[in-house]
Design an enzyme around this catalytic site. Sequence first.
Site, PDB file in Angstrom:
ATOM      1  N   GLN A   5     -42.292   4.379  -0.955  1.00  0.00           N
ATOM      2  CA  GLN A   5     -43.007   5.278  -0.043  1.00  0.00           C
ATOM      3  C   GLN A   5     -44.367   4.656   0.351  1.00  0.00           C
ATOM      4  O   GLN A   5     -44.467   3.462   0.484  1.00  0.00           O
ATOM      5  CB  GLN A   5     -43.172   6.679  -0.644  1.00  0.00           C
ATOM      6  CG  GLN A   5     -41.884   7.442  -0.805  1.00  0.00           C
ATOM      7  CD  GLN A   5     -41.204   7.147  -2.119  1.00  0.00           C
ATOM      8  OE1 GLN A   5     -41.809   7.004  -3.158  1.00  0.00           O
ATOM      9  NE2 GLN A   5     -39.890   7.053  -2.086  1.00  0.00           N
ATOM     10  N   GLY A  53     -39.834  -9.930  13.248  1.00  0.00           N
ATOM     11  CA  GLY A  53     -38.393  -9.724  13.273  1.00  0.00           C
ATOM     12  C   GLY A  53     -37.911  -9.335  11.893  1.00  0.00           C
ATOM     13  O   GLY A  53     -38.670  -9.412  10.916  1.00  0.00           O
ATOM     14  N   ASN A  88     -34.983   7.874  -3.277  1.00  0.00           N
ATOM     15  CA  ASN A  88     -35.398   8.317  -1.945  1.00  0.00           C
ATOM     16  C   ASN A  88     -36.097   7.190  -1.187  1.00  0.00           C
ATOM     17  O   ASN A  88     -36.317   7.279   0.017  1.00  0.00           O
ATOM     18  CB  ASN A  88     -36.330   9.531  -2.037  1.00  0.00           C
ATOM     19  CG  ASN A  88     -37.556   9.270  -2.894  1.00  0.00           C
ATOM     20  OD1 ASN A  88     -37.557   8.389  -3.741  1.00  0.00           O
ATOM     21  ND2 ASN A  88     -38.600  10.045  -2.678  1.00  0.00           N
ATOM     22  N   GLY A 125     -35.911   3.649   0.389  1.00  0.00           N
ATOM     23  CA  GLY A 125     -34.910   2.684   0.834  1.00  0.00           C
ATOM     24  C   GLY A 125     -35.568   1.435   1.374  1.00  0.00           C
ATOM     25  O   GLY A 125     -36.404   1.501   2.283  1.00  0.00           O
ATOM     26  N   HIS A 126     -35.256   0.285   0.786  1.00  0.00           N
ATOM     27  CA  HIS A 126     -35.822  -0.981   1.239  1.00  0.00           C
ATOM     28  C   HIS A 126     -34.699  -1.874   1.764  1.00  0.00           C
ATOM     29  O   HIS A 126     -33.758  -2.194   1.034  1.00  0.00           O
ATOM     30  CB  HIS A 126     -36.562  -1.679   0.094  1.00  0.00           C
ATOM     31  CG  HIS A 126     -37.806  -0.956  -0.319  1.00  0.00           C
ATOM     32  ND1 HIS A 126     -38.569  -1.316  -1.401  1.00  0.00           N
ATOM     33  CD2 HIS A 126     -38.434   0.116   0.231  1.00  0.00           C
ATOM     34  CE1 HIS A 126     -39.602  -0.498  -1.499  1.00  0.00           C
ATOM     35  NE2 HIS A 126     -39.526   0.376  -0.522  1.00  0.00           N
ATOM     36  N   PRO A 136     -33.659   9.948  12.321  1.00  0.00           N
ATOM     37  CA  PRO A 136     -34.542   9.279  13.283  1.00  0.00           C
ATOM     38  C   PRO A 136     -35.996   9.479  12.878  1.00  0.00           C
ATOM     39  O   PRO A 136     -36.401  10.578  12.464  1.00  0.00           O
ATOM     40  CB  PRO A 136     -34.226   9.973  14.611  1.00  0.00           C
ATOM     41  CG  PRO A 136     -33.635  11.285  14.235  1.00  0.00           C
ATOM     42  CD  PRO A 136     -32.920  11.072  12.946  1.00  0.00           C
ATOM     43  N   GLY A 190     -44.636   5.417   4.918  1.00  0.00           N
ATOM     44  CA  GLY A 190     -43.421   4.764   4.438  1.00  0.00           C
ATOM     45  C   GLY A 190     -42.689   4.020   5.532  1.00  0.00           C
ATOM     46  O   GLY A 190     -43.075   4.040   6.702  1.00  0.00           O
ATOM     47  N   ASP A 191     -41.638   3.301   5.148  1.00  0.00           N
ATOM     48  CA  ASP A 191     -40.770   2.561   6.070  1.00  0.00           C
ATOM     49  C   ASP A 191     -41.520   1.437   6.788  1.00  0.00           C
ATOM     50  O   ASP A 191     -41.159   1.042   7.893  1.00  0.00           O
ATOM     51  CB  ASP A 191     -40.146   3.503   7.115  1.00  0.00           C
ATOM     52  CG  ASP A 191     -39.457   4.693   6.484  1.00  0.00           C
ATOM     53  OD1 ASP A 191     -38.635   4.477   5.581  1.00  0.00           O
ATOM     54  OD2 ASP A 191     -39.756   5.839   6.875  1.00  0.00           O
ATOM     55  N   GLU A 192     -42.545   0.889   6.139  1.00  0.00           N
ATOM     56  CA  GLU A 192     -43.340  -0.156   6.782  1.00  0.00           C
ATOM     57  C   GLU A 192     -42.688  -1.539   6.724  1.00  0.00           C
ATOM     58  O   GLU A 192     -43.083  -2.444   7.457  1.00  0.00           O
ATOM     59  CB  GLU A 192     -44.740  -0.260   6.144  1.00  0.00           C
ATOM     60  CG  GLU A 192     -45.574   0.995   6.241  1.00  0.00           C
ATOM     61  CD  GLU A 192     -45.449   1.872   5.010  1.00  0.00           C
ATOM     62  OE1 GLU A 192     -46.234   2.805   4.853  1.00  0.00           O
ATOM     63  OE2 GLU A 192     -44.536   1.605   4.189  1.00  0.00           O
ATOM     64  N   LYS A 211     -39.059  -6.428   2.607  1.00  0.00           N
ATOM     65  CA  LYS A 211     -38.960  -7.792   3.142  1.00  0.00           C
ATOM     66  C   LYS A 211     -40.020  -8.701   2.531  1.00  0.00           C
ATOM     67  O   LYS A 211     -39.713  -9.818   2.087  1.00  0.00           O
ATOM     68  CB  LYS A 211     -39.104  -7.767   4.668  1.00  0.00           C
ATOM     69  CG  LYS A 211     -39.173  -9.154   5.292  1.00  0.00           C
ATOM     70  CD  LYS A 211     -39.355  -9.082   6.796  1.00  0.00           C
ATOM     71  CE  LYS A 211     -39.622 -10.462   7.380  1.00  0.00           C
ATOM     72  NZ  LYS A 211     -39.756 -10.431   8.851  1.00  0.00           N
ATOM     73  N   LYS A 260     -41.895  -2.981   3.355  1.00  0.00           N
ATOM     74  CA  LYS A 260     -42.377  -3.571   2.102  1.00  0.00           C
ATOM     75  C   LYS A 260     -41.327  -4.457   1.445  1.00  0.00           C
ATOM     76  O   LYS A 260     -41.643  -5.506   0.870  1.00  0.00           O
ATOM     77  CB  LYS A 260     -42.782  -2.454   1.129  1.00  0.00           C
ATOM     78  CG  LYS A 260     -43.889  -1.559   1.636  1.00  0.00           C
ATOM     79  CD  LYS A 260     -44.182  -0.419   0.690  1.00  0.00           C
ATOM     80  CE  LYS A 260     -43.088   0.625   0.645  1.00  0.00           C
ATOM     81  NZ  LYS A 260     -42.902   1.360   1.909  1.00  0.00           N
TER      82      LYS A 260
END
Length: 494
Positions: free
Chosen positions: A292, A484, A106, A108-109, A372, A80-82, A86, A84
Site C-alpha cells: 500500500q 514502461g 490486499n 498486489g505487486h 478501475p 498505492g499502486d505506484e 518493479k 513498488k
Amino acid sequence: MDSVCAMQASGLAGLGSSSQPRRGRRNHQLRLLGSARGRVLCNAQAVQQRQQQSDVAKAKIADPYSSLGQVCAVLGTQWGDEGKGKLVDILARHYDIVARCQGGDNAGHTIYDDKGDKFALHLVPSGILQRDTVCMVGNGVVVHLPKLFEEIKQLEAKGISCEGRIRVSDRAHLLFDFHRTVDALREAELAGSMIGTTKRGVGPCYASKATRNGIRVGDLLDMSTFRDKLEILLEDAAARFDKFTYDKSMLEEEVVRYRDFAEKLGPYIADTVYLINQAYHDKKKILVEGGQATMLDVDFGTYPFVTSSNPSVGGVCTGLGIAPKRLGDIIGVAKAYTTRVGAGPYPTEAFGELGQSLRETGNEFGTTTKRPRRCGWLDVVALNYSCEINGFTSLNLTKLDVLSNLPEIKLGIAYKGPKDESVPSFPADLSFLEKVKVVYETVPGWQTDISSVRKFKDLPGAAKAYVQRIEELVGIKVQFIGVGPGRDALIVRD
C-alpha cells in the site's frame, strides 16, 4: 609526502646560483636531486590516486546501485499502486534479503522477468525472481495461508524455486476465511459510506490482533490449543454480526484444514526478528518492501478511507523488528500522476475524458481486485506530506511514459480553503479536504514516445523539465524514472 612536494618551490628558486661555495653548491644539488626524486614520486602517487578515483567513478557508473545502503526500504508515497514491486525486483539482485513488513494479500505487486513474463504477487516478496535472494514475510504482515500456498504453487509452475528461500515470521498473524466474510459484512453495514476495501479480510484480521485474541503463525507449531483459539474468534464474529453463523462442523473442518497447513508451512516458519538482525550483524544487505502507501496509512492517511496497517516508514521497524538507526536509504515511489482505488477524497482527481485516457493508457486496473482506478494529476501537496513523514532519501517516479501524449500537464502545487485561505499541509479533516481548491501549475508536454529512453539526458526537454520541477517542489532527487512496465524500462540517474 606533503613536505617533499612543498620543497619543490624553494629548491627551484636556488637552482643555478653561482654565489654559493662549491661544497654548499654540491650539498644544494644533492638536496635538489632528492627533491626531484620526491617530485617524481609525488607526481606518480597523484596519478595513481587520480586513476583510483576514476576507477571508482567508472564502477559507480557501471553499477549505479552501489551507493545504496545496507538496509534500504521501498515505500509508496501516494494511495498505492505506484509500481513498488518493479523497483524491488530490480534492486533485489543487489540484496541478500527482501522482506515484506506489513499488509496482507490486499497488496498486489506486478513484476516482469527478463523474458517479459508477468508475475502478480500478493504475499510473496517481489525479490523471489532473483534466485539467490531470501524472501521474508515479517511479523507485521497478516497471512492468508491458502493464498500464500497458491502463490508458491504458481511460482514453481513457472520455474521459480521457493524451497528454502521463503521465511514466514512466527509472530505474523493468520488471516482466516471468516475474516473475509466479516469484512464483507462490515462493508454492507456501512452502506452508502463504504470504505471500499478489497474484502480480503485484512482489516478484521488486524482487529483480531489489536483485541489480542488473534492466532499467530507460531501457534501452528503447537496445534493442541489451536481449536480453542479459533473457536473464540468465531464466537466473537457471530456475536458481532447477526448474519455470521457457524457450527461445530465448520470449526472442525477448519481445524483439520489448518493441521495440513501447519505441516506444509513448518519448513517456512522462522524467528524472522532474530534472522534479520543477525543478517544485519553479518553485513548482509536487506531490502524492505512496503505494501500500500502512506496516504492509506491508518494514522497518516485519509482516515477512515485507509488500510489497517502502517505503510509509512514506522511500519518498517515495527513490522520487521529493525531498529530505526539501522535504516539507510528510504526510497519513495510515486507515479508521475496520481491514482487511488476505493472511496475517499481525492483533490486532483480528473473526470471525464482525461481520467479515462489516463486509466486506459496507464492500464490502471487493480492487480488484486481488477477494479478501475481513479486517475488525476500529480498531487504535490500530498507528495510533500508523504516526504515529510517518511524522510525519503530519493524518489522513484514511475509511469512517466503514460503522460507522453498530453500537450500540457498540470501539477497540483497547493491547496486553498473554502475562504481562499492557504492550506499549509495535507489536512486530517476530510470534510475540509473535500472543499479545498487545488492550485495548479501547467507545464508543456513532450508528445513523443519515451519508452525506449534509458538515459536522463536523452529525454525530451519538456520531460526533463517536468522531473526537475517535481524535484524543486519536494526538495528530493528523483533517482529512478520508470518509462514502461518492463525491467529494462528504467532510467537510473547518478
